[in-house]
Design a protein around this motif. Structure first.
Motif, PDB file in Angstrom:
ATOM      1  N   GLY A  54     -20.117  -4.153  33.177  1.00 41.57           N
ATOM      2  CA  GLY A  54     -21.647  -4.861  32.860  1.00 41.57           C
ATOM      3  C   GLY A  54     -22.679  -4.318  34.383  1.00 41.57           C
ATOM      4  N   GLY A  55     -23.683  -5.295  33.700  1.00 36.02           N
ATOM      5  CA  GLY A  55     -24.856  -4.917  34.684  1.00 36.02           C
ATOM      6  C   GLY A  55     -25.630  -3.625  34.331  1.00 36.02           C
ATOM      7  N   LYS A  56     -26.453  -3.767  35.080  1.00 34.39           N
ATOM      8  CA  LYS A  56     -27.132  -2.619  34.660  1.00 34.39           C
ATOM      9  C   LYS A  56     -27.426  -1.589  36.384  1.00 34.39           C
ATOM     10  CE  LYS A  56     -30.910  -4.108  33.161  1.00 34.39           C
ATOM     11  NZ  LYS A  56     -32.334  -4.734  32.316  1.00 34.39           N
ATOM     12  N   ILE A  57     -27.535  -0.407  36.270  1.00 36.57           N
ATOM     13  CA  ILE A  57     -27.428   0.417  37.558  1.00 36.57           C
ATOM     14  C   ILE A  57     -28.726   1.489  37.217  1.00 36.57           C
ATOM     15  CG2 ILE A  57     -25.842   1.789  39.285  1.00 36.57           C
ATOM     16  CD1 ILE A  57     -23.707   0.068  39.227  1.00 36.57           C
ATOM     17  N   ARG A  58     -29.435   2.007  38.270  1.00 35.84           N
ATOM     18  CA  ARG A  58     -30.236   2.642  38.122  1.00 35.84           C
ATOM     19  C   ARG A  58     -30.683   3.365  39.650  1.00 35.84           C
ATOM     20  NH1 ARG A  58     -31.968  -2.155  36.668  1.00 35.84           N
ATOM     21  NH2 ARG A  58     -33.837  -3.031  37.732  1.00 35.84           N
ATOM     22  N   SER A  59     -30.950   4.230  39.608  1.00 33.55           N
ATOM     23  CA  SER A  59     -31.871   5.013  41.048  1.00 33.55           C
ATOM     24  C   SER A  59     -33.065   5.621  40.213  1.00 33.55           C
ATOM     25  CB  SER A  59     -31.423   6.341  41.381  1.00 33.55           C
ATOM     26  OG  SER A  59     -30.837   7.191  39.896  1.00 33.55           O
ATOM     27  N   ILE A  60     -34.572   5.082  41.628  1.00 31.17           N
ATOM     28  CA  ILE A  60     -35.482   5.420  41.364  1.00 31.17           C
ATOM     29  C   ILE A  60     -35.978   6.410  42.836  1.00 31.17           C
ATOM     30  CG2 ILE A  60     -35.950   3.603  40.119  1.00 31.17           C
ATOM     31  CD1 ILE A  60     -37.522   1.800  42.617  1.00 31.17           C
ATOM     32  N   ASN A  61     -37.065   7.199  42.670  1.00 33.04           N
ATOM     33  CA  ASN A  61     -37.971   7.503  43.456  1.00 33.04           C
ATOM     34  C   ASN A  61     -36.918   8.100  44.734  1.00 33.04           C
ATOM     35  OD1 ASN A  61     -40.091   6.894  42.164  1.00 33.04           O
ATOM     36  ND2 ASN A  61     -40.032   4.305  43.561  1.00 33.04           N
ATOM     37  N   ASP A  62     -35.998   9.235  44.810  1.00 38.24           N
ATOM     38  CA  ASP A  62     -35.605   9.156  45.734  1.00 38.24           C
ATOM     39  C   ASP A  62     -35.652  10.348  46.251  1.00 38.24           C
ATOM     40  OD1 ASP A  62     -33.252  12.191  43.564  1.00 38.24           O
ATOM     41  OD2 ASP A  62     -35.283  12.170  43.609  1.00 38.24           O
ATOM     42  N   SER A  63     -37.331  10.977  45.856  1.00 40.19           N
ATOM     43  CA  SER A  63     -38.028  12.115  46.869  1.00 40.19           C
ATOM     44  C   SER A  63     -37.841  12.959  46.719  1.00 40.19           C
ATOM     45  CB  SER A  63     -38.222  11.678  48.728  1.00 40.19           C
ATOM     46  OG  SER A  63     -38.583   9.804  48.841  1.00 40.19           O
ATOM     47  N   GLY A  64     -36.796  13.382  45.957  1.00 41.02           N
ATOM     48  CA  GLY A  64     -36.730  14.772  45.740  1.00 41.02           C
ATOM     49  C   GLY A  64     -35.321  15.585  46.938  1.00 41.02           C
ATOM     50  N   SER A  65     -34.830  14.401  47.943  1.00 46.44           N
ATOM     51  CA  SER A  65     -34.095  14.953  48.312  1.00 46.44           C
ATOM     52  C   SER A  65     -32.541  15.237  47.108  1.00 46.44           C
ATOM     53  CB  SER A  65     -33.765  13.974  49.285  1.00 46.44           C
ATOM     54  OG  SER A  65     -33.386  12.791  48.407  1.00 46.44           O
ATOM     55  N   VAL A  66     -32.043  14.903  46.456  1.00 44.74           N
ATOM     56  CA  VAL A  66     -31.385  14.651  46.107  1.00 44.74           C
ATOM     57  C   VAL A  66     -31.431  14.396  44.309  1.00 44.74           C
ATOM     58  CG1 VAL A  66     -29.643  13.604  47.271  1.00 44.74           C
ATOM     59  CG2 VAL A  66     -30.306  12.651  45.491  1.00 44.74           C
ATOM     60  N   ILE A  67     -30.550  15.238  43.500  1.00 41.81           N
ATOM     61  CA  ILE A  67     -30.422  15.074  42.101  1.00 41.81           C
ATOM     62  C   ILE A  67     -30.582  13.233  42.004  1.00 41.81           C
ATOM     63  CG2 ILE A  67     -30.197  16.960  41.454  1.00 41.81           C
ATOM     64  CD1 ILE A  67     -27.604  15.956  40.829  1.00 41.81           C
ATOM     65  N   SER A  68     -30.881  12.144  41.139  1.00 35.73           N
ATOM     66  CA  SER A  68     -31.043  11.128  40.002  1.00 35.73           C
ATOM     67  C   SER A  68     -29.651  10.889  39.776  1.00 35.73           C
ATOM     68  CB  SER A  68     -31.924  10.966  39.012  1.00 35.73           C
ATOM     69  OG  SER A  68     -31.996   9.381  38.676  1.00 35.73           O
ATOM     70  N   ILE A  69     -28.835   9.911  40.180  1.00 31.46           N
ATOM     71  CA  ILE A  69     -27.221  10.053  40.456  1.00 31.46           C
ATOM     72  C   ILE A  69     -27.094   8.790  40.048  1.00 31.46           C
ATOM     73  CG2 ILE A  69     -24.823  10.718  40.497  1.00 31.46           C
ATOM     74  CD1 ILE A  69     -25.794  13.028  41.917  1.00 31.46           C
ATOM     75  N   ASP A  70     -26.656   7.863  39.152  1.00 32.08           N
ATOM     76  CA  ASP A  70     -26.408   6.508  39.495  1.00 32.08           C
ATOM     77  C   ASP A  70     -24.976   6.129  40.262  1.00 32.08           C
ATOM     78  OD1 ASP A  70     -28.872   5.650  38.796  1.00 32.08           O
ATOM     79  OD2 ASP A  70     -28.238   5.804  36.371  1.00 32.08           O
ATOM     80  N   LEU A  71     -23.554   6.948  39.807  1.00 29.03           N
ATOM     81  CA  LEU A  71     -22.187   7.185  39.886  1.00 29.03           C
ATOM     82  C   LEU A  71     -21.971   7.995  40.650  1.00 29.03           C
ATOM     83  CD1 LEU A  71     -20.736   4.966  36.978  1.00 29.03           C
ATOM     84  CD2 LEU A  71     -22.406   3.921  38.788  1.00 29.03           C
ATOM     85  N   TYR A  72     -21.446   8.235  41.564  1.00 31.66           N
ATOM     86  CA  TYR A  72     -21.354   8.757  42.329  1.00 31.66           C
ATOM     87  C   TYR A  72     -20.299   9.225  43.307  1.00 31.66           C
ATOM     88  CZ  TYR A  72     -21.686  12.462  46.756  1.00 31.66           C
ATOM     89  OH  TYR A  72     -21.641  13.982  47.508  1.00 31.66           O
ATOM     90  N   ALA A  73     -18.660   9.405  43.073  1.00 30.89           N
ATOM     91  CA  ALA A  73     -17.480  10.178  43.148  1.00 30.89           C
ATOM     92  C   ALA A  73     -16.911  11.007  44.217  1.00 30.89           C
ATOM     93  CB  ALA A  73     -16.522   9.227  42.364  1.00 30.89           C
ATOM     94  N   TYR A  74     -16.370  10.797  45.480  1.00 30.67           N
ATOM     95  CA  TYR A  74     -16.514  11.919  46.314  1.00 30.67           C
ATOM     96  C   TYR A  74     -15.351  12.047  47.555  1.00 30.67           C
ATOM     97  CZ  TYR A  74     -16.769  16.395  49.404  1.00 30.67           C
ATOM     98  OH  TYR A  74     -16.935  17.047  49.880  1.00 30.67           O
ATOM     99  N   ASP A  75     -13.891  11.720  46.105  1.00 30.83           N
ATOM    100  CA  ASP A  75     -12.486  11.683  46.517  1.00 30.83           C
ATOM    101  C   ASP A  75     -12.179  10.163  46.803  1.00 30.83           C
ATOM    102  OD1 ASP A  75      -9.835  12.694  47.487  1.00 30.83           O
ATOM    103  OD2 ASP A  75     -10.883  12.114  49.488  1.00 30.83           O
TER     104      ASP A  75
END
Length: 284
Positions: free
Chosen positions: A246-267
């Motif tokens: 449940g719930g709410k997750i959001r990304s904002i204003n990343d200053s152009g450093s990365v693409i807008s991603i909410d969930l990021y899994a690396y290994d």
């Protein structure tokens, strides 16, 4: 604390009852610019005879302010750990760079409730010297943090946060370059219920700001989170697992450093059920 003392205000050892109530501890950090190892405004350590524990500490209606290092440090030292601590209705304000509001070091059955932490580098810091000496069975209820850069939770098992609220307003962080609101490390296992994070307006020298980061085999369950981060709200690194319900997750204003991603899994792994997201999902 008087000028140039660079020490604790209260250091308590080996007790079975200790009440600290209706007091103000002022660390005068403009005139105390370094500390001995483990120093804090209130430091506890040691143990009772024939046991590894000390117990019975109650910290209630206390104001901790202007600390250079920690406000309250329940420490694993002199062969002893804290059992059954109760910390409630306290305020922690205006720490120096690198300061901590509350540090729980190898504690057991700790309750922290209804506290405000503002203007420190770390809000809650749980730790242990190794995987066999850990902070465990802690409950943290109704913790509110403002302009606190990180909660570092490591070597920690069976810990529950209820209603952790974190607010950031146009702060500049030069201490933690990545500045997650919550960092989980070294096999940590915790539950976060109704966590609220708002990073609107945070500045961090152009590097990535983050919401919750799990690393090194940590496990976290998020129930009904509400997280707004400038980029990468949820990150699962090496052999870690994040479960979101449940719930709410959001990304904002990343200053152009990365693409807008909410969930990021690396290994690492992320499982999400009935979660509202505004950006994308990245898996590696």
């Amino acid at each position: 604390l008087a000028n140039n003392q660079n020490s604790d205000i209260l250091f308590a050892m080996g007790y079975n009852a200790l009440t600290i109530q209706n007091l103000t501890f002022d660390g005068n950090n403009k005139n105390n610019t370094y500390t001995v190892d483990g120093a804090s405004l209130v430091l506890t350590a040691g143990h009772l005879p024939n046991t590894e524990m000390r117990s019975g500490v109650v910290v209630s209606n206390v104001k901790f302010e202007n600390m250079f290092d920690a406000g309250l440090y329940l420490c694993y030292a002199a062969g002893g750990r804290e059992f059954g601590a109760q910390v409630s209705n306290d305020v922690f304000l205006n720490g120096s760079s690198g300061s901590v509001g509350i540090e729980l070091d190898t504690t057991t059955n700790t309750l922290v409730s209804n506290v405000l932490i503002e203007g420190t580098s770390y809000g809650i810091y749980t730790d242990g010297p190794n995987i066999n000496n850990i902070t465990q069975n802690a409950v943290l209820d109704n913790v509110t943090e403002q302009n606190v850069y990180d909660n570092l939770i490591q070597y920690t098992h069976y810990v529950t946060f209820n209603n952790l609220r974190m607010y950031y307003n146009n702060i500049v962080d030069n201490y933690n370059s990545y500045m997650p609101a919550v960092t989980l490390n070294n096999g940590t296992n915790i539950i976060l219920n109704n966590i609220y994070i708002s990073q609107s307006g945070v500045k961090s020298g152009g590097v990535v700001t983050e919401g919750i980061e799990a690393d090194s085999g940590s496990e976290v369950t998020l129930n009904n989170p509400n997280i707004t981060a400038q980029s990468l709200p949820i990150i699962s690194y090496t052999n870690s697992s994040i479960s979101i319900m449940g719930g709410k997750i959001r990304s904002i204003n990343d200053s152009g450093s990365v693409i807008s991603i909410d969930l990021y899994a690396y290994d690492g792994n992320i499982t999400a059920n009935t979660v509202a997201v505004s950006g994308g999902v990245y898996c590696y």
